[in-house]
Motif scaffolding. Sequence first.
Motif, short mmCIF file in Angstrom:
data_model
loop_
_atom_site.label_atom_id
_atom_site.label_comp_id
_atom_site.label_asym_id
_atom_site.label_seq_id
_atom_site.Cartn_x
_atom_site.Cartn_y
_atom_site.Cartn_z
N ILE A 88 -99.34 -5.97 -30.21
CA ILE A 88 -100.10 -5.99 -28.98
C ILE A 88 -101.56 -6.14 -29.31
CG2 ILE A 88 -101.60 -3.50 -28.07
CD1 ILE A 88 -99.54 -2.33 -29.39
N GLY A 89 -102.06 -6.99 -30.93
CA GLY A 89 -103.64 -6.78 -31.08
C GLY A 89 -103.51 -8.04 -30.91
N ILE A 90 -103.23 -9.02 -31.09
CA ILE A 90 -103.19 -11.01 -31.16
C ILE A 90 -102.49 -11.04 -29.79
CG2 ILE A 90 -102.06 -13.18 -31.87
CD1 ILE A 90 -103.35 -11.62 -34.53
N THR A 91 -101.86 -10.04 -29.09
CA THR A 91 -102.08 -10.71 -27.99
C THR A 91 -102.71 -10.28 -26.52
OG1 THR A 91 -98.74 -10.15 -27.89
CG2 THR A 91 -99.98 -10.58 -25.33
N LEU A 92 -103.31 -9.19 -27.00
CA LEU A 92 -104.02 -8.88 -26.82
C LEU A 92 -105.86 -9.90 -26.66
CD1 LEU A 92 -106.16 -6.27 -25.04
CD2 LEU A 92 -106.53 -5.80 -27.16
N VAL A 93 -106.07 -10.66 -27.87
CA VAL A 93 -106.74 -10.87 -28.31
C VAL A 93 -106.55 -12.25 -26.98
CG1 VAL A 93 -108.07 -12.84 -30.10
CG2 VAL A 93 -107.50 -10.37 -30.14
N VAL A 94 -105.24 -12.82 -27.66
CA VAL A 94 -105.15 -14.39 -26.90
C VAL A 94 -105.25 -14.27 -25.38
CG1 VAL A 94 -103.05 -16.18 -26.20
CG2 VAL A 94 -103.56 -14.98 -28.83
N SER A 95 -104.33 -13.11 -24.41
CA SER A 95 -104.91 -13.18 -23.20
C SER A 95 -106.11 -13.07 -22.34
CB SER A 95 -104.11 -12.06 -22.48
OG SER A 95 -104.04 -10.76 -23.05
N ALA A 174 -96.19 -13.63 -28.52
CA ALA A 174 -97.88 -13.72 -27.63
C ALA A 174 -97.68 -14.74 -26.84
CB ALA A 174 -98.58 -14.07 -29.06
N TRP A 175 -96.91 -15.78 -27.49
CA TRP A 175 -96.83 -17.40 -26.23
C TRP A 175 -95.60 -16.09 -25.11
CZ3 TRP A 175 -91.33 -19.31 -25.17
CH2 TRP A 175 -91.32 -19.72 -24.56
N LYS A 176 -95.11 -15.56 -25.22
CA LYS A 176 -93.98 -14.79 -23.59
C LYS A 176 -95.12 -14.37 -22.64
CE LYS A 176 -89.47 -13.58 -22.88
NZ LYS A 176 -90.22 -12.92 -21.75
N MET A 177 -96.11 -13.55 -24.08
CA MET A 177 -96.28 -12.38 -23.16
C MET A 177 -97.77 -12.39 -22.53
SD MET A 177 -93.95 -10.41 -23.24
CE MET A 177 -94.50 -8.63 -22.09
N ALA A 178 -98.86 -13.86 -23.52
CA ALA A 178 -99.89 -13.53 -23.19
C ALA A 178 -100.05 -14.24 -21.64
CB ALA A 178 -100.82 -14.75 -24.06
N GLY A 179 -99.40 -15.20 -20.82
CA GLY A 179 -99.24 -15.46 -19.61
C GLY A 179 -99.72 -14.23 -18.85
N TYR A 180 -98.49 -13.19 -18.89
CA TYR A 180 -98.62 -12.70 -18.10
C TYR A 180 -100.18 -11.46 -18.36
CZ TYR A 180 -97.29 -8.01 -16.25
OH TYR A 180 -96.40 -6.34 -15.93
N TYR A 181 -100.32 -10.75 -19.08
CA TYR A 181 -101.37 -10.20 -19.34
C TYR A 181 -102.93 -10.69 -19.19
CZ TYR A 181 -98.73 -6.74 -21.69
OH TYR A 181 -97.72 -6.49 -21.83
N ILE A 224 -107.55 -1.08 -22.10
CA ILE A 224 -107.76 0.13 -22.54
C ILE A 224 -106.43 0.73 -21.81
CG2 ILE A 224 -107.83 2.92 -22.20
CD1 ILE A 224 -110.87 2.10 -22.62
N VAL A 225 -105.80 0.52 -20.28
CA VAL A 225 -104.73 0.69 -19.90
C VAL A 225 -103.71 0.24 -19.87
CG1 VAL A 225 -103.82 0.83 -17.42
CG2 VAL A 225 -106.29 1.51 -17.56
N MET A 226 -103.96 -1.28 -20.23
CA MET A 226 -102.90 -2.45 -20.35
C MET A 226 -102.12 -2.65 -22.15
SD MET A 226 -102.19 -3.78 -17.90
CE MET A 226 -101.43 -5.05 -18.23
N VAL A 227 -103.76 -1.40 -23.07
CA VAL A 227 -102.77 -1.00 -24.60
C VAL A 227 -101.84 -0.26 -24.21
CG1 VAL A 227 -103.51 -0.37 -26.71
CG2 VAL A 227 -104.83 -2.94 -25.53
N ILE A 228 -102.38 0.53 -23.29
CA ILE A 228 -101.77 2.12 -23.29
C ILE A 228 -100.18 2.00 -23.41
CG2 ILE A 228 -101.78 4.39 -22.06
CD1 ILE A 228 -104.52 4.25 -22.12
N LEU A 229 -100.16 1.20 -21.27
CA LEU A 229 -98.60 0.73 -21.42
C LEU A 229 -97.82 -0.11 -22.64
CD1 LEU A 229 -99.81 -0.89 -17.90
CD2 LEU A 229 -98.60 1.62 -18.67
N GLN A 230 -99.12 -1.03 -23.41
CA GLN A 230 -97.92 -1.32 -24.58
C GLN A 230 -97.89 -0.99 -25.60
OE1 GLN A 230 -99.41 -5.91 -25.16
NE2 GLN A 230 -100.75 -4.77 -24.22
N VAL A 231 -98.21 0.30 -25.69
CA VAL A 231 -98.07 1.05 -26.89
C VAL A 231 -97.07 2.10 -25.95
CG1 VAL A 231 -99.20 3.33 -27.82
CG2 VAL A 231 -100.15 1.38 -27.62
#
Length: 231
Positions: A88-95, A174-181, A224-231
């Motif tokens: 969650i943390g790395i994907t958030l920063v990258v996206s 992160a490679w797979k999901m960062a583009g979507y976010y 905040i919404v996207m992080v909550i959904l991922q959690v």
Amino acid sequence: MKEKRNRGRVSRRKNTTLTIMALPAAVILFLFSYVPIAGLIIAFKDFRYDRGFLGSGWIGFKNFEFFFKSNDAWVVLRNTIGLNVLFIGITLVVSVGIALMMNEVRSRKMIKVTQTIMFFPYFMSWVVVGYLLYAYLHHDYGIINQLLQFFGLHSISWYARSEYWPVILTFMYAWKMAGYYSVIYYAGLMGIDDTYYEAAALDGASRWQMVWKITLPMLKGIIIVMVILQV
């Protein structure tokens, strides 16, 4: 009075149409997301294949007791929680970083091409991603080990060394999901009024200051919404 009635009929008709349109999605959501939740009772049963799901006897919290008394309980919990925090943390920063970079690009064609390239991995099955990773990390024929041998270095047994996998798994997620976010965050950036940036520019703010003082605070709600959904 007549006008009110007509308005009420139109509103009811509109709501009925929208409800019918939403019904298939609601049914699918119920069948595939809510009905399987009933399967959680298996954790409280002494499951036997010959007796089936409902016929197996209840044993309360004995399965949990067995798990938490085992030597693997801490390792499993650490890996599950730790890896997900990393994901969650790395994907958030990258996206968010990708979205901010796309926001600086002025060519619409370039943005569309970038979004398509970044979004593509999201549609790939994890099975396909696993095979791609295998092609890179295979001990004898993997691309990375072939490169190491080319430069006179020893091959690495990636699948036998646990210390590499937190980095590998986090990178692949992160490679797979960062583009979507990043596309979602970029859409949020599009909703920020340009007058904020114009006013900041008049006050002499740099691009970095605009990012910290305008862009990220305005994007906070979506993050905040996207992080909550991922959690």
